[in-house]
Design an enzyme around this catalytic site. Structure first.
Site: not given
Lengths: 316, 277
Positions: A36, A57, A108
């Site tokens: 992505s 993360e 995104h």
């Protein structure tokens, strides 16, 4: 000048490969989103320098900090939501405080994520990341600017945040485009109102300016790709020329471009101003273009805001 | 084991502990408990194990140490000063306005500090990055880290644990300063991270359990860690919080409280008079 539509994340993926060829110190980290975020292009070209951290993360930011402390130039990618939201404190304490050379390239961003809905639509990231000392914040408007920003980010020392989108967006910059840190890009000079855009809203501002022109209104258009440090000089110069300002961003009106421009104007040259953005709300599922209209991130909304600030200017 | 070497380490550890007390007394705040529990391990790292040169604190081939439990900054500063990274006099500037010795370690202010820490759970990830960079560069340096047992309550520690094993970081050795206490009390009462050895083993690490106040055990564990291939090493060091100062030992209240002048005097006298062990 408007040509094909390309998502800024696509441009990022290609730029990373170029960068990887040029600079052996560049490494790329991703948290299971390489398809992505488009870091998979780099992963294919330089598998030994691509580090998938899995869905983690916080550890990704800390690992990047350690790599940077050892001379590497890590580009760290995830969705803007998770990069800045989940790992805020890791960015703040382990990347930005020690001023480490980590580039956080998040895709995104905003509601144009579309169908995935609010949980994945970051409308707060500019606000969050802009408040951290030592951070540079870049929001490219198109593929051309994204590539230029990515190449430039590798050249400067210190933490950089680059905000990118999922949706294909029109190319607004020409092939001769030259990226300058902290320097706004003037698309049009105007006399009645200044439209300051960032990211995909630069194109929306350009279309709004054309619409306003048809109604006899002269609108300047300024692309602020570097939200921090912000180009106060150009903003003030163009505010002086127009006396009314509209900001436009695919982000909350709290803390993003609109706030940054308001900070500049309020302290140096107050003029009637309006922020076009997400009005303190969460996003939702839907087709990206439908959502942009629903949330008022379209030329019509920018035109209406422009007329509003011009009306207020005349009342002064 | 060389008796002279042990005596030297003993003296260095004593000096480091005394410096911790003197610094905290002067600063009027800070974290004695977890500094004293870690003192013997840092003594071995800085005076025997690590390949470091105070004259060249950023030499690319140097070994690195990451104090993930950054609140134990006093023990790190004391070890660095004792090893010659900066003058001992600077220790008394701890926590003062404008000082390089911040309340928690700042890599840009203090020579020898490899990464800024203080917010728990984050240092091990940075150590991972350093170890990975070493692998990418085919460098020979080793990376050492120290985490706390309370710190193992942070989720990021386990993200980092997975990562180090997945990327086979056998150039990474972490110590777990297992002193059993955290601010609010016993770790097993507040939020038990036990069984720590089984957890780290399950996460793919080579695990050893030692007495963290025994120089021979620390030295042997580090030697064994060097032989481990394809896995990161975890050395769970059973320690006593506040070790070496009778009234601080195993008392949670001494986690983040500086000794008053008369308490400091007693602590320094104790450290002078008797061995810690």
């Amino acid at each position: 000048m408007r040509m094909e539509k390309i998502a800024t994340r696509e441009a990022y993926g290609k730029a990373l490969v170029k960068l990887g060829e040029k600079n052996q110190d560049v490494v790329v980290l991703d948290a299971d989103l390489s398809k992505s975020t488009k870091t998979e292009e780099f992963a294919k070209a330089f598998p030994e320098r691509f580090i998938n951290v899995g869905i983690a993360e916080q550890n990704m930011m800390g690992t990047a900090a350690g790599l940077a402390a050892s001379g590497k130039i890590p580009f760290v990618s995830s969705f803007a939501m998770f990069a800045t939201g989940r790992a805020f404190e890791q960015i703040r304490n382990t990347v930005a405080y020690p001023e480490l050379n980590v580039k956080i390239a998040a895709s995104h961003a905003g509601i144009s994520v579309g169908e995935d809905g609010a949980s994945h639509q970051s409308v707060e990231d500019i606000s969050i990341i802009r408040s951290i000392p030592n951070m540079t914040v870049i929001v490219p408007s198109d593929a051309v600017e994204t590539e230029a920003a990515v190449m430039a980010a590798a050249e400067i020392k210190g933490p950089v945040y680059i905000r990118m989108g999922r949706m294909a967006v029109p190319t607004v910059n020409g092939e001769d485009y030259r990226f300058q840190w902290g320097k706004g890009v003037v698309f049009r000079e105007g006399t009645d109102v200044l439209l300051v855009g960032t990211g995909l809203m630069v194109d929306v501002c350009l279309r709004a300016a054309e619409g306003l022109q048809q109604e006899g209104i002269s609108a300047g258009v300024l692309n602020i790709h570097t939200i921090k440090p912000i180009d106060g000089e150009t903003i003030i110069r163009m505010a002086k020329a127009t006396g009314a300002v509209v900001t436009a961003e695919e982000h909350s009106i709290i803390g993003g471009l609109g706030s940054a421009v308001a900070e500049v104007l309020c302290e140096s040259y107050p003029v009637p101003m309006k922020r076009v953005g997400i009005n303190d709300a969460f996003g939702e599922s839907g087709k990206p273009m439908e959502l942009l209209s629903k949330f008022g991130l379209d030329p019509q909304s920018v035109m209406a805001a422009a007329k509003d600030v011009i009306r207020r200017k005349k009342q002064l | 084991m060389d008796i002279q070497e042990l005596n030297l380490l003993e003296e260095k550890a004593r000096q480091i502990r005394k410096n911790i007390i003197a610094m905290l007394k002067e600063a009027g705040s800070g974290h004695p408990g977890g500094s004293l529990s870690a003192a013997d391990i840092l003594t071995v790292l800085y005076f025997k194990e690590m390949n470091i040169n105070p004259e060249s604190p950023r030499a690319p081939e140097r070994d690195r140490f990451v104090l993930s439990k950054g609140h134990a900054a006093p023990v790190l500063y004391a070890a660095l000063a004792e090893r010659g990274f900066f003058p001992r006099e600077d220790l008394l500037s701890l926590r003062k306005t404008g000082a390089k010795l911040q309340g928690h370690p700042d890599m840009n202010r203090v020579p020898g500090v490899e990464i800024s820490t203080g917010s728990l759970g984050q240092g091990l990830s940075a150590a991972n990055g350093m170890a990975l960079a070493g692998k990418l560069d085919k460098a020979s340096y080793r990376v050492y880290a120290m985490i706390g047992d309370g710190e193992c309550q942070e989720g990021q520690i386990w993200e980092a644990a997975m990562f180090a094993a997945h990327y086979k970081l056998d150039n990474l050795v972490a110590f777990l300063d297992h002193n059993g206490l955290q601010i609010d009390g016993r770790i097993t009462h507040v939020m038990s991270p036990e069984p720590l050895d089984e957890k780290w083993r399950a996460f793919g690490w080579h695990v050893q359990i030692i007495d963290g106040h025994s120089f021979p055990e620390i030295i042997n564990a580090l030697a064994q860690a060097r032989e481990v291939k394809g896995k990161p090493s975890m050395i769970i060091a059973n320690t006593v919080k506040g070790k070496g100062v009778s009234f601080m030992e195993d008392v949670a209240g001494w986690h983040g409280k500086a000794p008053k002048p008369e308490e400091a005097e007693q602590a320094l006298a104790e450290l002078d008079q008797r061995g810690v062990r």
